[in-house]
Scaffold this motif. Structure first.
Motif, PDB file in Angstrom:
ATOM      1  N   LYS A 161       0.826  -1.207   0.000  1.00  0.00           N
ATOM      2  CA  LYS A 161       0.000   0.000   0.000  1.00  0.00           C
ATOM      3  C   LYS A 161       0.862   1.259   0.000  1.00  0.00           C
ATOM      4  CE  LYS A 161      -3.843  -2.311   2.342  1.00  0.00           C
ATOM      5  NZ  LYS A 161      -4.619  -2.424   3.600  1.00  0.00           N
ATOM      6  N   ARG A 162       1.971   1.231   0.753  1.00  0.00           N
ATOM      7  CA  ARG A 162       2.881   2.381   0.748  1.00  0.00           C
ATOM      8  C   ARG A 162       3.517   2.547  -0.623  1.00  0.00           C
ATOM      9  NH1 ARG A 162       4.171   0.618   5.995  1.00  0.00           N
ATOM     10  NH2 ARG A 162       5.970  -0.533   5.226  1.00  0.00           N
ATOM     11  N   TYR A 163       3.850   1.422  -1.254  1.00  0.00           N
ATOM     12  CA  TYR A 163       4.444   1.462  -2.593  1.00  0.00           C
ATOM     13  C   TYR A 163       3.513   2.169  -3.570  1.00  0.00           C
ATOM     14  CZ  TYR A 163       6.007  -0.291  -7.139  1.00  0.00           C
ATOM     15  OH  TYR A 163       6.414  -0.389  -8.450  1.00  0.00           O
ATOM     16  N   VAL A 164       2.233   1.823  -3.538  1.00  0.00           N
ATOM     17  CA  VAL A 164       1.259   2.450  -4.421  1.00  0.00           C
ATOM     18  C   VAL A 164       1.100   3.928  -4.085  1.00  0.00           C
ATOM     19  CG1 VAL A 164      -1.177   2.494  -5.111  1.00  0.00           C
ATOM     20  CG2 VAL A 164       0.015   0.310  -4.878  1.00  0.00           C
ATOM     21  N   ALA A 165       1.039   4.242  -2.799  1.00  0.00           N
ATOM     22  CA  ALA A 165       0.839   5.631  -2.376  1.00  0.00           C
ATOM     23  C   ALA A 165       2.007   6.514  -2.783  1.00  0.00           C
ATOM     24  CB  ALA A 165       0.640   5.698  -0.863  1.00  0.00           C
ATOM     25  N   MET A 166       3.220   5.951  -2.840  1.00  0.00           N
ATOM     26  CA  MET A 166       4.401   6.742  -3.170  1.00  0.00           C
ATOM     27  C   MET A 166       4.625   6.885  -4.674  1.00  0.00           C
ATOM     28  SD  MET A 166       5.737   7.923  -0.438  1.00  0.00           S
ATOM     29  CE  MET A 166       4.031   8.086   0.140  1.00  0.00           C
TER      30      MET A 166
END
Length: 204
Positions: A161-166
């Motif tokens: 989820k952090r990967y997508v958000a970044m």
């Protein structure tokens, strides 16, 4: 008066990298906006996917006739990876283009244009679902359901989820760095070509 209320800013060039779906900029005052075409089935693939080792990848055994469950999982993957955001951005950009095109010539229509586009926004937003559905069919034709389930497992983790958000921040910074890199490469390459051509007696 620009009508940028509907755009999702900060997304960056997501389509240029992840989706390859650049937002068009038609001159709406000169040409009518074409009606949205119904999504077609994914076209047959002309090439064979190649792995990082250069060896062609075998086609997924269940890709020829994906089941509804397979396509549904692929749709979850489209949403989890953030690819669907690009379609939302395109809808918002088209709304901006229409609003700006009309109100630049007729500024007295700004208030009514806001009201009309606000009313129509849910209808336009639903049209992005067409591209999500088409994208799911494409993924299902390229990845087995087992592969999709495995990839989804990662994207549903906190790291995923952090990967997508970044991604928007990463892509915006990458674009800036890539432009500088391209300029440097172009200058250095031309200098090296000139130097080597000069050795052969040619001045460029």
């Amino acid at each position: 008066m620009p009508l940028s209320r509907w755009s999702s800013r900060g997304i960056g060039p997501i389509l240029a990298v992840a989706l390859a779906c650049p937002v068009a900029s038609p001159v709406l005052a000169q040409a009518p906006v074409p009606a949205a075409a119904a999504p077609a089935d994914p076209p047959p693939q002309s090439g064979t996917p190649v792995g990082t080792n250069g060896v062609p990848l075998p086609p997924p055994p269940d890709a020829a006739n994906p089941t509804p469950e397979h396509i549904a999982q692929a749709r979850k993957l489209i949403l989890a990876t953030g690819i669907s955001r690009s379609f939302d951005v395109m809808i918002a950009e088209f709304m901006d283009q229409i609003g700006n095109s009309v109100t630049q010539e007729r500024p007295e229509l700004v208030t009514d244009m806001h009201a009309v586009l606000d009313k129509l926004k849910p209808e336009f937003d639903r049209q992005s679902q067409e591209m999500i559905d088409q994208s799911a069919k494409i993924y299902a034709s390229l990845l087995s359901q087992k592969d999709i389930d495995t990839i989804l497992t990662f994207y549903n983790t906190e790291a995923g989820k952090r990967y997508v958000a970044m991604q928007p921040l990463f892509l915006n910074q990458l674009l800036s760095g890539t432009q500088a890199w391209q300029q440097k490469i172009a200058i250095n390459m031309m200098a090296r070509v000139r130097a080597e051509m000069k050795k052969k007696g040619h001045d460029l």
